[in-house]
Design a protein around this motif. Structure first.
Motif, PDB file in Angstrom:
ATOM      1  N   ARG A  49       7.732  58.475  86.092  1.00  0.00           N
ATOM      2  CA  ARG A  49       8.331  56.960  86.572  1.00  0.00           C
ATOM      3  C   ARG A  49       8.705  56.836  88.143  1.00  0.00           C
ATOM      4  O   ARG A  49       7.628  55.560  88.980  1.00  0.00           O
ATOM      5  CB  ARG A  49       9.031  56.735  85.998  1.00  0.00           C
ATOM      6  N   LYS A  50       9.791  57.760  88.525  1.00  0.00           N
ATOM      7  CA  LYS A  50       9.637  57.741  90.352  1.00  0.00           C
ATOM      8  C   LYS A  50       8.407  57.758  90.834  1.00  0.00           C
ATOM      9  O   LYS A  50       7.646  57.339  92.033  1.00  0.00           O
ATOM     10  CB  LYS A  50      10.321  58.104  90.646  1.00  0.00           C
ATOM     11  N   VAL A  51       7.508  58.697  90.585  1.00  0.00           N
ATOM     12  CA  VAL A  51       6.115  59.281  90.570  1.00  0.00           C
ATOM     13  C   VAL A  51       5.604  57.837  90.696  1.00  0.00           C
ATOM     14  O   VAL A  51       4.670  57.959  92.067  1.00  0.00           O
ATOM     15  CB  VAL A  51       5.242  60.496  90.310  1.00  0.00           C
ATOM     16  N   ALA A  52       5.448  57.384  89.992  1.00  0.00           N
ATOM     17  CA  ALA A  52       4.409  56.113  90.465  1.00  0.00           C
ATOM     18  C   ALA A  52       4.330  55.184  90.864  1.00  0.00           C
ATOM     19  O   ALA A  52       4.163  54.411  91.602  1.00  0.00           O
ATOM     20  CB  ALA A  52       4.525  55.664  88.558  1.00  0.00           C
ATOM     21  N   GLY A  53       6.352  54.784  90.690  1.00  0.00           N
ATOM     22  CA  GLY A  53       6.149  53.684  92.060  1.00  0.00           C
ATOM     23  C   GLY A  53       6.156  54.225  93.421  1.00  0.00           C
ATOM     24  O   GLY A  53       5.657  53.473  93.983  1.00  0.00           O
TER      25      GLY A  53
END
Length: 60
Positions: A49-53
């Motif tokens: 999820r952090k990577v997507a952001g």
């Protein structure tokens, strides 16, 4: 997903860090990369999820 399946690494074999120590290939931090193999699936999903952001920020 069954309990035996693991969340796969986002690694794309383009391993280089930017000035913030984030990989330009997979958008994970050095700590996230180092700890990936010991993370639970829930922890891995949070990293993704952090990577997507981060990917959205790079795209801007």
């Amino acid at each position: 997903m069954t309990g035996a399946e693991s969340v796969r690494s986002p690694c794309v074999s383009v391993c280089a860090l930017d000035e913030c120590d984030v990989c330009i290939g997979c958008q994970r931090t050095v700590d996230e990369i180092m700890h990936w193999s010991r993370m639970s699936n829930e922890e891995r999903l949070e990293v993704l999820r952090k990577v997507a952001g981060r990917e959205q920020q790079v795209a801007l």
